[in-house]
Design an enzyme around this catalytic site. Structure first.
Site, mmCIF file in Angstrom:
data_model
loop_
_atom_site.group_PDB
_atom_site.id
_atom_site.type_symbol
_atom_site.label_atom_id
_atom_site.label_comp_id
_atom_site.label_asym_id
_atom_site.label_seq_id
_atom_site.Cartn_x
_atom_site.Cartn_y
_atom_site.Cartn_z
ATOM 1 N N ARG A 47 0.877 -1.184 0.000
ATOM 2 C CA ARG A 47 0.000 0.000 0.000
ATOM 3 C C ARG A 47 0.906 1.222 0.000
ATOM 4 N NH1 ARG A 47 2.431 1.898 3.753
ATOM 5 N NH2 ARG A 47 0.918 3.576 3.760
ATOM 6 N N GLY A 48 0.249 2.407 -0.101
ATOM 7 C CA GLY A 48 1.034 3.634 -0.251
ATOM 8 C C GLY A 48 1.120 3.943 -1.742
ATOM 9 N N ALA A 49 0.765 5.179 -2.123
ATOM 10 C CA ALA A 49 0.572 5.483 -3.542
ATOM 11 C C ALA A 49 1.761 5.098 -4.447
ATOM 12 C CB ALA A 49 0.206 6.956 -3.698
ATOM 13 N N ARG A 90 -7.343 -0.202 -6.660
ATOM 14 C CA ARG A 90 -7.560 0.892 -5.709
ATOM 15 C C ARG A 90 -7.745 2.194 -6.508
ATOM 16 N NH1 ARG A 90 -4.176 1.067 -0.447
ATOM 17 N NH2 ARG A 90 -6.086 2.139 0.157
ATOM 18 N N GLN A 199 -1.930 2.487 9.968
ATOM 19 C CA GLN A 199 -0.634 2.576 9.265
ATOM 20 C C GLN A 199 0.390 3.361 10.085
ATOM 21 O OE1 GLN A 199 -3.599 3.137 7.841
ATOM 22 N NE2 GLN A 199 -3.645 2.586 5.684
ATOM 23 N N ASP A 240 -2.039 10.961 -2.018
ATOM 24 C CA ASP A 240 -2.467 9.909 -2.948
ATOM 25 C C ASP A 240 -2.844 10.469 -4.310
ATOM 26 O OD1 ASP A 240 -2.908 8.570 -0.182
ATOM 27 O OD2 ASP A 240 -2.839 6.989 -1.698
ATOM 28 N N ASN A 250 -5.357 12.460 0.737
ATOM 29 C CA ASN A 250 -4.420 11.619 1.493
ATOM 30 C C ASN A 250 -5.241 10.829 2.511
ATOM 31 O OD1 ASN A 250 -1.683 10.759 2.035
ATOM 32 N ND2 ASN A 250 -1.830 11.848 3.970
ATOM 33 N N LYS A 251 -4.574 10.003 3.253
ATOM 34 C CA LYS A 251 -5.241 9.116 4.213
ATOM 35 C C LYS A 251 -6.264 9.856 5.067
ATOM 36 C CE LYS A 251 -4.993 5.662 4.515
ATOM 37 N NZ LYS A 251 -6.013 4.858 3.791
HETATM 38 O O1 MRU Z 1 -4.455 3.151 2.230
HETATM 39 P P1 MRU Z 1 -2.984 3.366 2.105
HETATM 40 O O2 MRU Z 1 -2.200 2.799 3.233
HETATM 41 O O3 MRU Z 1 -2.483 2.947 0.746
HETATM 42 O O4 MRU Z 1 -2.840 4.950 2.191
HETATM 43 C C1 MRU Z 1 -1.554 5.503 2.090
HETATM 44 C C2 MRU Z 1 -1.530 6.959 2.280
HETATM 45 O O5 MRU Z 1 -2.539 7.613 2.434
HETATM 46 C C3 MRU Z 1 -0.199 7.626 2.172
HETATM 47 O O6 MRU Z 1 -0.108 8.735 3.001
HETATM 48 C C4 MRU Z 1 -0.006 8.083 0.713
HETATM 49 O O7 MRU Z 1 -0.226 7.021 -0.158
HETATM 50 C C5 MRU Z 1 1.335 8.637 0.481
HETATM 51 S S1 MRU Z 1 2.532 7.370 0.487
HETATM 52 C C6 MRU Z 1 4.020 8.062 0.163
#
Ligand code: MRU
Length: 355
Positions: A47-49, A90, A199, A240, A250-251
């Site tokens: 996970r993470g963009a 996603r 996270q 994201d 973002n999250k």
């Molecule tokens: O749902 P996730 O864990 O994929 O969400 C991740 C985030 O929101 C991060 O802050 C974002 O992707 C930036 S990662 C460098």
């Protein structure tokens, strides 16, 4: 300093560290089918963009490598299905679509050049590896630009996990913190746990701890208190998807941190690569927000913590551009008015081998 490695291309397949099991267990899987890679993205093994982008690129390469097609026409017929399967995992993180577009462009170039099957397979693998390799250079550049805005001595706050686990480099927000720390800034990181998927508690706390960077874990409802008591010098989060006007998805929880930051005069920064920009959407209202399973709210690690009631789980929120002091990218720092500054950065030359 320890840098986590969430994904790797190997001769045996795509190896991923299962982020759902961190920090208690470090378990990796090797995927040999692009459909398994898609499932791993959907189910948060990775996970993470930016890391999702790397996984998507490797998924395409795997699909091409393992395709049973015996002719170029056969592979051409299969290719859209490979890309579509990965695209449907996603919806918010635009790096996923950026990576798929890049792999599609490379495939098209190879077809135009009349490459044979074997070289198409080899070059698509090389392209996916390049997408991965570039993350390191990108994150390091973001880190250098952002570090200048970090306090020389004091507390900084982040949200979710925007570290190496989330980018397959050194991280964006955590990359900024890491570079500043290595440059001698005496930083202490406040880490909100980031409900519902935790996270912050599970991944950011783990990465900072392994990297030897001092931290304090807090619950999400402590954010206002810590910002109000005046002991936070800056906030830096990842993104994201960043719309043309700088509105940033973002999250979930990021928006309320940004509002509280403004109320308490704490600068709020976003750190993200250009691949997270989506200038095709004018503002944050046009960013699709992923709705994840309500079970991630009603259960913690498989244990029910709420009665059997309706629960909502929008996985992201949008922070309007007016709350964002600056956006750190690998090509420089953008400030308001973002419609102009983001456009200029997109037009600027890419660093390294970036395409
Ligand atoms: O749902 P996730 O864990 O994929 O969400 C991740 C985030 O929101 C991060 O802050 C974002 O992707 C930036 S990662 C460098």
């Amino acid at each position: 300093m320890y840098v986590a490695q969430p994904i790797e291309w190997t001769d045996n397949g795509v190896v991923m560290l299962d982020q759902r099991r961190l920090p208690s267990e470090e378990v990796s899987y090797t995927y040999t089918d692009y459909r398994e890679v898609a499932k791993a993205i959907r189910e948060m093994v990775i996970r993470g963009a930016p890391a999702i982008g790397v996984a998507a690129a490797m998924g395409v390469a795997l699909g091409v490598q393992k395709s049973s097609a015996a002719s170029i026409d056969g592979l051409k017929a299969e290719f859209p299905e490979i890309c579509d399967t990965l695209a449907k995992t996603r919806p918010t993180a635009v790096d996923l679509f950026w990576a798929l577009d890049r792999m599609k462009r490379r495939f098209e170039e190879l077809l135009q050049a009349h490459a044979d099957l074997a070289s198409i397979r080899a070059v698509m693998i090389e392209e996916a590896k390049l997408v991965h390799l570039e993350k390191l250079a990108t994150d390091e550049a973001i880190g250098r630009f952002g570090a200048e805005f970090m306090p020389k001595d004091g507390q900084v706050m982040t949200q979710c996990n925007a570290g190496a686990l989330a980018t397959a480099g050194i991280g964006t927000a955590l990359g900024v913190i890491r570079v500043a720390y290595q440059q001698g800034h005496k930083l202490h990181v406040l880490v909100p746990e980031t409900r519902p998927y935790l996270q912050g508690a599970r991944l950011t706390a783990w990465e900072l701890y392994r990297g030897g960077i001092p931290l304090t874990l807090i619950t999400d409802n402590m954010v206002g208190h810590f910002l109000k008591t005046g002991k936070v010098g800056a906030i830096v989060t990842g993104a994201d998807r960043i719309a043309a006007n700088g509105d940033t998805a973002n999250k979930i929880g990021t928006y309320q941190i940004a509002v509280l930051a403004k109320e308490n005069s704490v600068p709020f920064y976003v750190a993200a690569p250009i691949s997270t920009f989506d200038l095709t959407v004018p503002d944050g209202d046009h960013i699709p927000i992923e709705e994840r399973s309500a079970e991630e709210v009603t259960h913690l690690q498989g244990v029910r913590i709420a009665p059997d009631v309706h629960a909502a789980h929008p996985a992201f929120d949008v922070t309007p551009n007016r709350y964002i002091r600056a956006i750190f990218t690998e090509r420089g720092v953008a400030t308001a008015p973002y419609t102009e500054s983001l456009r200029k950065l997109v037009a600027a030359p890419a660093i390294g081998a970036g395409r």
